[in-house]
Design a protein around this motif. Structure first.
Motif, PDB file in Angstrom:
ATOM      1  N   ARG A   1       0.654  -1.153  -0.027  1.00  0.00           N
ATOM      2  CA  ARG A   1      -0.087   0.172   0.039  1.00  0.00           C
ATOM      3  C   ARG A   1       1.012   1.187   0.233  1.00  0.00           C
ATOM      4  N   ARG A   2       1.840   1.121   0.705  1.00  0.00           N
ATOM      5  CA  ARG A   2       2.802   2.396   0.829  1.00  0.00           C
ATOM      6  C   ARG A   2       3.322   2.795  -0.524  1.00  0.00           C
ATOM      7  N   ARG A   3       3.855   1.778  -1.326  1.00  0.00           N
ATOM      8  CA  ARG A   3       4.352   2.043  -2.466  1.00  0.00           C
ATOM      9  C   ARG A   3       3.331   2.207  -3.604  1.00  0.00           C
ATOM     10  N   PHE A   4       2.048   1.866  -3.473  1.00  0.00           N
ATOM     11  CA  PHE A   4       1.082   2.134  -4.292  1.00  0.00           C
ATOM     12  C   PHE A   4       0.635   3.480  -4.309  1.00  0.00           C
ATOM     13  N   ALA A   5       0.636   4.042  -2.981  1.00  0.00           N
ATOM     14  CA  ALA A   5       0.226   5.385  -2.974  1.00  0.00           C
ATOM     15  C   ALA A   5       1.150   6.309  -3.264  1.00  0.00           C
ATOM     16  N   MET A   6       2.638   6.052  -3.195  1.00  0.00           N
ATOM     17  CA  MET A   6       3.645   6.974  -3.486  1.00  0.00           C
ATOM     18  C   MET A   6       3.611   6.829  -5.293  1.00  0.00           C
ATOM     19  N   LEU A   7       3.499   5.719  -5.701  1.00  0.00           N
ATOM     20  CA  LEU A   7       3.636   5.664  -7.191  1.00  0.00           C
ATOM     21  C   LEU A   7       2.497   6.584  -7.846  1.00  0.00           C
ATOM     22  N   ILE A   8       1.309   6.673  -7.220  1.00  0.00           N
ATOM     23  CA  ILE A   8       0.136   7.091  -7.925  1.00  0.00           C
ATOM     24  C   ILE A   8      -0.183   8.648  -7.395  1.00  0.00           C
ATOM     25  N   ALA A   9       0.883   9.120  -6.335  1.00  0.00           N
ATOM     26  CA  ALA A   9       0.707  10.467  -5.878  1.00  0.00           C
ATOM     27  C   ALA A   9       0.530  11.639  -6.775  1.00  0.00           C
ATOM     28  N   ASP A  10       1.324  11.676  -7.912  1.00  0.00           N
ATOM     29  CA  ASP A  10       1.231  12.802  -8.863  1.00  0.00           C
ATOM     30  C   ASP A  10       0.175  12.602  -9.593  1.00  0.00           C
ATOM     31  N   TRP A  11      -0.861  11.622  -9.787  1.00  0.00           N
ATOM     32  CA  TRP A  11      -2.155  11.457 -10.657  1.00  0.00           C
ATOM     33  C   TRP A  11      -3.127  12.647 -10.033  1.00  0.00           C
ATOM     34  N   PRO A  12      -3.891  12.807 -10.968  1.00  0.00           N
ATOM     35  CA  PRO A  12      -4.783  13.945 -10.670  1.00  0.00           C
ATOM     36  C   PRO A  12      -5.619  13.573  -9.505  1.00  0.00           C
ATOM     37  N   ALA A  13      -5.827  14.422  -8.623  1.00  0.00           N
ATOM     38  CA  ALA A  13      -6.417  14.211  -7.158  1.00  0.00           C
ATOM     39  C   ALA A  13      -7.615  12.998  -7.237  1.00  0.00           C
ATOM     40  N   ASP A  14      -8.596  13.401  -8.147  1.00  0.00           N
ATOM     41  CA  ASP A  14      -9.773  12.533  -8.062  1.00  0.00           C
ATOM     42  C   ASP A  14      -9.694  11.253  -8.436  1.00  0.00           C
ATOM     43  N   ILE A  15      -8.869  11.038  -9.496  1.00  0.00           N
ATOM     44  CA  ILE A  15      -8.292   9.465 -10.094  1.00  0.00           C
ATOM     45  C   ILE A  15      -7.555   8.825  -8.855  1.00  0.00           C
ATOM     46  N   ARG A  16      -6.708   9.616  -8.342  1.00  0.00           N
ATOM     47  CA  ARG A  16      -5.734   8.859  -7.267  1.00  0.00           C
ATOM     48  C   ARG A  16      -6.651   8.570  -6.206  1.00  0.00           C
ATOM     49  N   ASP A  17      -7.455   9.501  -5.462  1.00  0.00           N
ATOM     50  CA  ASP A  17      -8.162   9.266  -4.485  1.00  0.00           C
ATOM     51  C   ASP A  17      -9.231   7.931  -4.608  1.00  0.00           C
ATOM     52  N   HIS A  18      -9.921   8.025  -5.749  1.00  0.00           N
ATOM     53  CA  HIS A  18     -10.745   6.933  -5.902  1.00  0.00           C
ATOM     54  C   HIS A  18      -9.909   5.713  -6.180  1.00  0.00           C
ATOM     55  N   ALA A  19      -8.892   5.633  -6.687  1.00  0.00           N
ATOM     56  CA  ALA A  19      -8.361   4.490  -7.073  1.00  0.00           C
ATOM     57  C   ALA A  19      -7.835   3.881  -5.385  1.00  0.00           C
ATOM     58  N   ILE A  20      -7.249   4.827  -4.543  1.00  0.00           N
ATOM     59  CA  ILE A  20      -6.942   4.481  -3.360  1.00  0.00           C
ATOM     60  C   ILE A  20      -8.257   4.036  -2.424  1.00  0.00           C
ATOM     61  N   SER A  21      -9.364   4.580  -2.700  1.00  0.00           N
ATOM     62  CA  SER A  21     -10.320   4.132  -1.856  1.00  0.00           C
ATOM     63  C   SER A  21     -10.784   2.611  -2.550  1.00  0.00           C
ATOM     64  N   LEU A  22     -10.756   2.573  -3.727  1.00  0.00           N
ATOM     65  CA  LEU A  22     -11.142   1.067  -4.164  1.00  0.00           C
ATOM     66  C   LEU A  22     -10.295   0.249  -3.685  1.00  0.00           C
ATOM     67  N   ALA A  23      -9.014   0.402  -3.685  1.00  0.00           N
ATOM     68  CA  ALA A  23      -7.740  -0.528  -3.233  1.00  0.00           C
ATOM     69  C   ALA A  23      -7.970  -1.079  -1.677  1.00  0.00           C
ATOM     70  N   HIS A  24      -8.502  -0.115  -1.159  1.00  0.00           N
ATOM     71  CA  HIS A  24      -8.649  -0.156   0.448  1.00  0.00           C
ATOM     72  C   HIS A  24     -10.158  -0.410   0.713  1.00  0.00           C
ATOM     73  N   SER A  25     -10.957  -0.774  -0.011  1.00  0.00           N
ATOM     74  CA  SER A  25     -12.203  -0.907   0.265  1.00  0.00           C
ATOM     75  C   SER A  25     -12.298  -2.559   0.996  1.00  0.00           C
ATOM     76  N   ASP A  26     -11.397  -3.133   0.819  1.00  0.00           N
ATOM     77  CA  ASP A  26     -11.462  -4.597   1.574  1.00  0.00           C
ATOM     78  C   ASP A  26     -11.379  -4.440   2.890  1.00  0.00           C
ATOM     79  N   GLN A  27     -11.027  -3.265   3.536  1.00  0.00           N
ATOM     80  CA  GLN A  27     -10.895  -2.832   4.957  1.00  0.00           C
ATOM     81  C   GLN A  27     -12.236  -2.417   5.459  1.00  0.00           C
ATOM     82  N   ALA A  28     -13.180  -1.963   4.935  1.00  0.00           N
ATOM     83  CA  ALA A  28     -14.400  -1.382   5.044  1.00  0.00           C
ATOM     84  C   ALA A  28     -15.243  -2.297   6.338  1.00  0.00           C
ATOM     85  N   ASP A  29     -14.886  -3.638   6.079  1.00  0.00           N
ATOM     86  CA  ASP A  29     -15.914  -4.526   6.994  1.00  0.00           C
ATOM     87  C   ASP A  29     -15.195  -4.446   8.249  1.00  0.00           C
TER      88      ASP A  29
END
Length: 196
Positions: free
Chosen positions: A168-196
């Motif tokens: 997760r740390r490397r994932f977030a670092m690699l997409i840090a410079d992407w447009p904010a809405d795309i980056r934030d949604h990708a992170i939200s999806l990637a971490h959605s397995d932690q919602a339960d």
């Protein structure tokens, strides 16, 4: 928790919520700007939703696909009706499965018979693999979204590798410079397995 549906116009997230709400916002934007390119995603799977924007907002809303009923964990209780002899209806669906003779032999020895044994095995597998299944579904949703919205972005392939490596740390670092809405949604999806 991710919204049911999400709409993007280019790099910008323009709406999130239930499908009629998202489509209403998208249609209003399209009516103001005919050149807008809008993509609507299922917020949980990242599958693209095909929307026919012709006509008025009401016309578009009438053509929306009807939401699929969520599968119930347990079948609903049948209406109180006079019961006759025999087994009650439990919502059981008979289908064919193919097993080797040794599997059938083992099932025949189980208390309650083959159907009871198979249901117990499935329930146990669902319980024991729940976390893995949620993680896999979250990764698949993030992958679909990223492929559509960021497939040509810097570090895309490395970010996909980090996603599936659970880094997760490397994932977030690699997409840090992407447009904010795309980056934030990708992170939200990637971490959605932690919602339960």
């Amino acid at each position: 928790m991710n919204p049911a549906y999400v709409a993007f116009e280019g790099e910008r997230r323009i709406a999130a919520g239930d499908l009629p709400e998202v489509v209403r916002t998208a249609k209003q934007l399209l009516d103001r700007r005919k050149d807008a390119a809008i993509l609507v995603f299922n917020g949980h799977t990242s599958a693209l939703v095909d929307i026919d924007y012709r006509g008025s907002v009401d016309d578009v809303l009438k053509r929306l696909p009807k939401p699929a009923a969520a599968p119930a964990e347990e079948p609903p209780a049948p209406a109180a009706a006079p019961r006759g002899p025999g087994r009650p209806r439990l919502g059981v669906v008979a289908r064919e499965i193919t097993l080797l003779p040794r599997h059938w032999d083992w099932l025949a020895q189980q208390k309650g018979g083959a159907s009871v044994a198979i249901r117990k095995l499935i329930d146990e597998a669902r319980r024991s693999s729940g976390d893995k299944d949620r993680t896999r579904l979250a990764q698949d949703a993030a992958y679909r979204f990223m492929t559509t919205m960021a497939g040509n972005r810097p570090h895309y392939e490395d970010a996909i590798r980090a996603l599936f490596a659970h880094d997760r740390r490397r994932f977030a670092m690699l997409i840090a410079d992407w447009p904010a809405d795309i980056r934030d949604h990708a992170i939200s999806l990637a971490h959605s397995d932690q919602a339960d």
